[in-house]
Design an enzyme around this catalytic site. Structure first.
Site: not given
Ligand code: NAP
Length: 287
Positions: A142, A155
């Site tokens: 990120s 984070y």
């Molecule tokens: N969205 C943003 O603005 C943004 C910006 C920069 C970086 N990112 C990065 O992009 C990645 C995806 O983020 P997102 O925005 O898509 O987040 P999200 O919508 O909250 O999804 C997170 C994913 O991680 C899985 N997860 C969380 N805890 C877990 C665990 N203990 N075991 C297995 N799976 C787990 C969740 O699945 P379950 O709940 O089904 O386990 C879900 O599929 C992350 O690494 C985040 O830091 C996101």
């Protein structure tokens, strides 16, 4: 690795958010996707969407916080689909809080999910990639790992760790045929962890469409990129890189820029909402 066609990709965090878009972008490339996360129902939806798009996917429900069981997950995946060509460590969580109010359990869950699980899965899948002289480790970090974000400090620390670990690993792997890549998105629209019904992400900081992030990840794999910053469009990405470079010389000036952009306020409001227990679970849009 110039093509993903026929490659097997293990993708964590595939049940919702960005993971769904990454899985669909991989399907377009005709890769086979092993989808991992806790929610079996979410994984089933993603696999159905991948198959509807003409791709191939299987689901393995697994809690990545079970760090000591990750060798079992790596083995199970390889038993089902054979060698893994690409590992995408995408699963992640964030918990907004002022630092003194984090519990130890919260700090551990952030580090386990965002950093330790990625390291452990890599540790178990890397030897086979090295034996075959081919493979990719892709870590989704990120912009919060490139510049600290107030009220999201744990984070930020976990993502900074992911970025620096990838940087070291990449150098260690030179000559092995295995490459390590880190992708650093800024805010993402429509889906994912920063879509909050109570507070909008600051537009001035840049917000990318989820498809843009997913395509950047696929391109990073195909064109063997070391580190990729994704932030809305090429101009914003250029400005972001300039700001981050300037931050190396004058960190507090970029603190001021972050306040001006609204990054601090956004995270502070989310932390306050959470503290008031009025935090509402995010409803993610699926493509
Ligand atoms: N969205 C943003 O603005 C943004 C910006 C920069 C970086 N990112 C990065 O992009 C990645 C995806 O983020 P997102 O925005 O898509 O987040 P999200 O919508 O909250 O999804 C997170 C994913 O991680 C899985 N997860 C969380 N805890 C877990 C665990 N203990 N075991 C297995 N799976 C787990 C969740 O699945 P379950 O709940 O089904 O386990 C879900 O599929 C992350 O690494 C985040 O830091 C996101």
């Amino acid at each position: 690795m110039t093509t993903l066609t026929g490659k097997t990709v293990l993708l964590t965090g595939a049940s919702r958010g960005l993971g769904v878009y990454i899985a669909l972008a991989l399907a377009k490339e005709q890769a086979r996707v092993v989808c991992v996360s806790r929610s079996g129902a979410g994984l089933a939806q993603t696999c159905n969407a991948v198959e509807a798009a003409g791709g191939s996917a299987i689901a393995i429900p697994f809690d990545l916080c079970n760090i000591s069981q990750l060798s079992g997950l790596a083995q199970q995946a390889q038993d089902i689909v054979g060698p893994i060509d690409v590992l995408i460590n995408n699963a992640g969580i964030e918990i907004n809080s002022d630092f003194a109010n984090y519990s130890l359990a919260e700090i551990q869950s952030i580090f386990n999910t965002n950093l330790l699980a990625a390291m452990e899965l890599t540790r178990f899948l890397l030897p086979n990639m090295m034996e075959r002289g081919s493979g990719r480790i892709v870590n989704i970090a990120s912009l919060a790992g490139k510049k600290g974000v107030a009220f999201n400090s744990v984070y930020s620390a976990s993502k900074a760790g992911l970025i620096m670990w990838t940087d070291a690993l990449r150098q260690e792997l030179i000559g092995t045929g295995v490459q390590a890549t880190v992708v650093c998105p800024g805010y993402v629209s429509e889906t994912g962890m920063t879509v909050d019904p109570l507070v909008s992400a600051p537009k001035l900081a840049g917000i990318s469409a989820p498809e843009t992030v997913a395509n950047a990840i696929v391109n990073a794999i195909k064109y063997n990129k070391a580190e990729v910053i994704v932030n809305q469009n090429p101009i914003m990405e250029g400005l972001t890189k300039l700001m981050l470079s300037f931050g190396q010389i004058a960190p507090t000036s970029v603190d001021t820029i972050y306040r001006w952009l609204g990054v601090v306020k956004f995270n502070q409001r989310r932390a306050e909402n959470r503290a008031k227990q009025s935090y509402v679970a995010v409803g993610s849009k699926r493509p």
